[in-house]
Design a protein around this motif. Structure first.
Motif, PDB file in Angstrom:
ATOM      1  N   ARG A   1      24.849  61.439  51.749  1.00  0.00           N
ATOM      2  CA  ARG A   1      24.225  60.879  50.558  1.00  0.00           C
ATOM      3  C   ARG A   1      22.711  60.899  50.697  1.00  0.00           C
ATOM      4  O   ARG A   1      21.995  60.438  49.816  1.00  0.00           O
ATOM      5  CB  ARG A   1      24.720  59.464  50.304  1.00  0.00           C
ATOM      6  CG  ARG A   1      24.519  58.510  51.469  1.00  0.00           C
ATOM      7  CD  ARG A   1      25.030  57.145  51.121  1.00  0.00           C
ATOM      8  NE  ARG A   1      24.432  56.710  49.886  1.00  0.00           N
ATOM      9  CZ  ARG A   1      25.032  55.909  49.009  1.00  0.00           C
ATOM     10  NH1 ARG A   1      26.238  55.463  49.234  1.00  0.00           N
ATOM     11  NH2 ARG A   1      24.429  55.530  47.923  1.00  0.00           N
TER      12      ARG A   1
ATOM     13  N   TYR B   1      31.478  57.508  50.018  1.00  0.00           N
ATOM     14  CA  TYR B   1      31.140  58.668  50.869  1.00  0.00           C
ATOM     15  C   TYR B   1      31.871  58.520  52.197  1.00  0.00           C
ATOM     16  O   TYR B   1      31.954  57.418  52.756  1.00  0.00           O
ATOM     17  CB  TYR B   1      29.627  58.720  51.136  1.00  0.00           C
ATOM     18  CG  TYR B   1      28.839  59.214  49.944  1.00  0.00           C
ATOM     19  CD1 TYR B   1      28.536  60.563  49.800  1.00  0.00           C
ATOM     20  CD2 TYR B   1      28.410  58.330  48.957  1.00  0.00           C
ATOM     21  CE1 TYR B   1      27.816  61.022  48.701  1.00  0.00           C
ATOM     22  CE2 TYR B   1      27.691  58.782  47.851  1.00  0.00           C
ATOM     23  CZ  TYR B   1      27.407  60.129  47.730  1.00  0.00           C
ATOM     24  OH  TYR B   1      26.707  60.583  46.637  1.00  0.00           O
TER      25      TYR B   1
ATOM     26  N   LYS C   1      32.429  58.372  55.995  1.00  0.00           N
ATOM     27  CA  LYS C   1      31.533  58.049  57.109  1.00  0.00           C
ATOM     28  C   LYS C   1      31.817  58.998  58.265  1.00  0.00           C
ATOM     29  O   LYS C   1      32.990  59.198  58.629  1.00  0.00           O
ATOM     30  CB  LYS C   1      31.793  56.618  57.575  1.00  0.00           C
ATOM     31  CG  LYS C   1      31.122  55.563  56.728  1.00  0.00           C
ATOM     32  CD  LYS C   1      31.247  54.241  57.458  1.00  0.00           C
ATOM     33  CE  LYS C   1      30.715  53.103  56.644  1.00  0.00           C
ATOM     34  NZ  LYS C   1      31.007  51.818  57.256  1.00  0.00           N
TER      35      LYS C   1
ATOM     36  N   ASP D   1      37.220  56.366  57.187  1.00  0.00           N
ATOM     37  CA  ASP D   1      36.224  55.351  56.839  1.00  0.00           C
ATOM     38  C   ASP D   1      35.295  55.866  55.748  1.00  0.00           C
ATOM     39  O   ASP D   1      34.883  57.030  55.761  1.00  0.00           O
ATOM     40  CB  ASP D   1      35.389  54.988  58.083  1.00  0.00           C
ATOM     41  CG  ASP D   1      36.246  54.297  59.124  1.00  0.00           C
ATOM     42  OD1 ASP D   1      37.260  53.681  58.738  1.00  0.00           O
ATOM     43  OD2 ASP D   1      35.895  54.383  60.320  1.00  0.00           O
ATOM     44  N   MET D   2      34.974  54.953  54.816  1.00  0.00           N
ATOM     45  CA  MET D   2      34.064  55.310  53.716  1.00  0.00           C
ATOM     46  C   MET D   2      33.028  54.211  53.553  1.00  0.00           C
ATOM     47  O   MET D   2      33.297  53.062  53.895  1.00  0.00           O
ATOM     48  CB  MET D   2      34.839  55.388  52.393  1.00  0.00           C
ATOM     49  CG  MET D   2      35.846  56.470  52.375  1.00  0.00           C
ATOM     50  SD  MET D   2      36.822  56.381  50.865  1.00  0.00           S
ATOM     51  CE  MET D   2      38.088  57.546  51.285  1.00  0.00           C
ATOM     52  N   ASP D   3      31.871  54.581  52.968  1.00  0.00           N
ATOM     53  CA  ASP D   3      30.894  53.528  52.681  1.00  0.00           C
ATOM     54  C   ASP D   3      31.212  52.916  51.310  1.00  0.00           C
ATOM     55  O   ASP D   3      32.205  53.286  50.672  1.00  0.00           O
ATOM     56  CB  ASP D   3      29.449  54.059  52.793  1.00  0.00           C
ATOM     57  CG  ASP D   3      29.074  55.015  51.668  1.00  0.00           C
ATOM     58  OD1 ASP D   3      29.825  55.134  50.678  1.00  0.00           O
ATOM     59  OD2 ASP D   3      28.011  55.654  51.785  1.00  0.00           O
ATOM     60  N   ASP D   4      30.362  51.990  50.860  1.00  0.00           N
ATOM     61  CA  ASP D   4      30.654  51.258  49.617  1.00  0.00           C
ATOM     62  C   ASP D   4      30.732  52.163  48.390  1.00  0.00           C
ATOM     63  O   ASP D   4      31.379  51.832  47.403  1.00  0.00           O
ATOM     64  CB  ASP D   4      29.570  50.191  49.372  1.00  0.00           C
ATOM     65  CG  ASP D   4      29.667  49.083  50.408  1.00  0.00           C
ATOM     66  OD1 ASP D   4      30.706  49.021  51.097  1.00  0.00           O
ATOM     67  OD2 ASP D   4      28.694  48.311  50.541  1.00  0.00           O
ATOM     68  N   ASP D   5      30.054  53.315  48.442  1.00  0.00           N
ATOM     69  CA  ASP D   5      30.081  54.227  47.292  1.00  0.00           C
ATOM     70  C   ASP D   5      31.112  55.331  47.441  1.00  0.00           C
ATOM     71  O   ASP D   5      31.153  56.275  46.648  1.00  0.00           O
ATOM     72  CB  ASP D   5      28.690  54.857  47.090  1.00  0.00           C
ATOM     73  CG  ASP D   5      27.679  53.805  46.660  1.00  0.00           C
ATOM     74  OD1 ASP D   5      28.065  52.909  45.889  1.00  0.00           O
ATOM     75  OD2 ASP D   5      26.530  53.872  47.103  1.00  0.00           O
TER      76      ASP D   5
ATOM     77  N   GLN E   1      30.046  63.667  52.549  1.00  0.00           N
ATOM     78  CA  GLN E   1      29.652  62.738  53.613  1.00  0.00           C
ATOM     79  C   GLN E   1      28.133  62.578  53.715  1.00  0.00           C
ATOM     80  O   GLN E   1      27.640  61.850  54.559  1.00  0.00           O
ATOM     81  CB  GLN E   1      30.237  63.172  54.967  1.00  0.00           C
ATOM     82  CG  GLN E   1      29.956  64.605  55.408  1.00  0.00           C
ATOM     83  CD  GLN E   1      28.646  64.803  56.149  1.00  0.00           C
ATOM     84  OE1 GLN E   1      27.756  65.507  55.666  1.00  0.00           O
ATOM     85  NE2 GLN E   1      28.530  64.222  57.322  1.00  0.00           N
TER      86      GLN E   1
END
Ligand code: NAP
Length: 315
Positions: free
Chosen positions: A287, A264, A266, A258-262, A285
């Motif tokens: 930010r 990174y 999760k 899983d990653m965030d919108d930028d 991971q």
């Protein structure tokens, strides 16, 4: 290590920045004999910086590359093994995990510690990449010396921009910091140092529209725009150093973690990814804090979790 490894590793640490090397020290001391993979930017961001004044234990500061080299030696002393490589693909659906480094370089591992960090961000201007190495740079400590006795420009409003500007003031006749807003993200102490410096000046509410040189052989000026007045002008300078932050190096895990919108990674419970046995630490991971000491802390946690996982699942 050139070819396919037949044996299965207990743990592989991806990255040799502060997070990766701390994970390596802890994993090595836990007798996991970690394989530590060194990618395109060995040593991570600390290896591109100068004096680190906020890492506890060094009252007079320590040079970033020296701190990294010390960590590297410390991990090696306890049995960490190093390998150069760039992860092309990871299969985290099967166990052991399969890491493909291109060619026949494949590594199997029971646990994976991702500490691949973040890389410098670029502005994406038409001439920017054509002039890298000819006046456009993201590393003041690497390239600053080439602009001795010349005017230099730094882009950004955070601590990196202030640090670069202060470092470059040793060489430059003048350093201009260009920032797109009036307010700065930089810490007060760094901003004050830059503001007080006789060679450093600021241009705020200004963005760079392009890097200029008609022949594209060297930087001679930047095309600037004042965002409040709309004025556009050519600003003479010999070099443009980027200090506008970083992007996480996690693309190779797209679709698997899983990653965030930028982009990174999760994590939950500090360093856990959604795949048991895969841990993430450091700037890939984080930010929020993005400090050497927080990266080291999360590297330590990732190694302890890897050890626990192996104990619970049998080595
Ligand atoms: P940062 O704090 O994210 O700052 C990036 C700066 O670049 C911001 O001012 C941002 O502007 C600007 N920027 C981003 N994209 C831009 C674009 N496309 N065009 C123009 N400007 C752009 O990143 P950082 O300075 O690399 O710092 C990252 C972390 O490391 C921070 O936690 C910092 O404290 C730490 N650090 C510490 C030290 C030290 O203590 N010695 C040194 C370096 C870094 P906006 O403000 O408008 O968004």
């Amino acid at each position: 290590m050139d070819a396919m490894e037949n044996s299965v590793r207990d743990t592989v640490v991806l990255g040799t920045g502060c997070a990766g090397l701390t994970a390596a020290i802890y994993a090595a001391r836990a007798n996991l004999k970690p394989l530590v993979v060194e990618g395109h930017e060995p040593g991570g961001q600390l290896s591109l910086t100068t004096l680190v004044e906020n890492f506890p234990g060094f009252p007079d500061g320590i040079q970033g590359p020296e701190l990294i080299e010390n960590m590297r030696k410390q991990a090696a002393r306890f049995g960490a093994e190093y390998m150069r490589g760039h992860l092309v693909k990871a299969d985290l659906n099967e166990r052991p995990f399969k890491l493909d480094f291109g060619g026949d370089k494949t590594v199997l591992t029971r646990t994976l510690i991702i500490a691949s960090g973040a890389s410098a961000r670029w502005l994406g201007l038409p001439n920017e990449h054509k002039l890298i190495g000819h006046g456009v740079s993201s590393c003041a400590t690497c390239d600053g010396f080439f602009f001795k006795g010349k005017p230099i420009t730094v882009i950004g409003g955070g601590d990196s921009a202030m640090e670069e500007a202060l470092f470059l003031s040793r060489f430059a006749t003048k350093v201009t910091i260009i920032h797109r807003r009036e307010h700065f993200r930089a810490s007060k102490i760094m901003l004050d140092r830059a503001r007080k410096h006789e060679k450093i000046e600021f241009l705020t509410d200004t963005m760079v529209e392009d890097v200029l040189d008609p022949s594209l052989k060297e930087v001679t000026a930047l095309k600037l725009k004042n965002l409040k007045t709309g004025k556009v002008w050519d600003f003479p300078t010999s070099a443009m150093f980027l200090g506008i932050g970083h992007e996480p190096n996690a693309k190779m895990f797209t679709g698997q973690l899983d990653m965030d919108d930028d982009g990174y990674l999760k994590t939950h419970d500090f360093v856990m990814t959604r795949v048991p046995g895969v841990f993430a630490c450091g700037d890939v991971q984080d930010r929020r804090y993005r400090q050497a000491i927080t990266a080291a802390g999360s590297g330590c946690a990732a190694a302890i979790e890897a050890e626990k996982f192996l104990e619970e699942h049998g080595r």
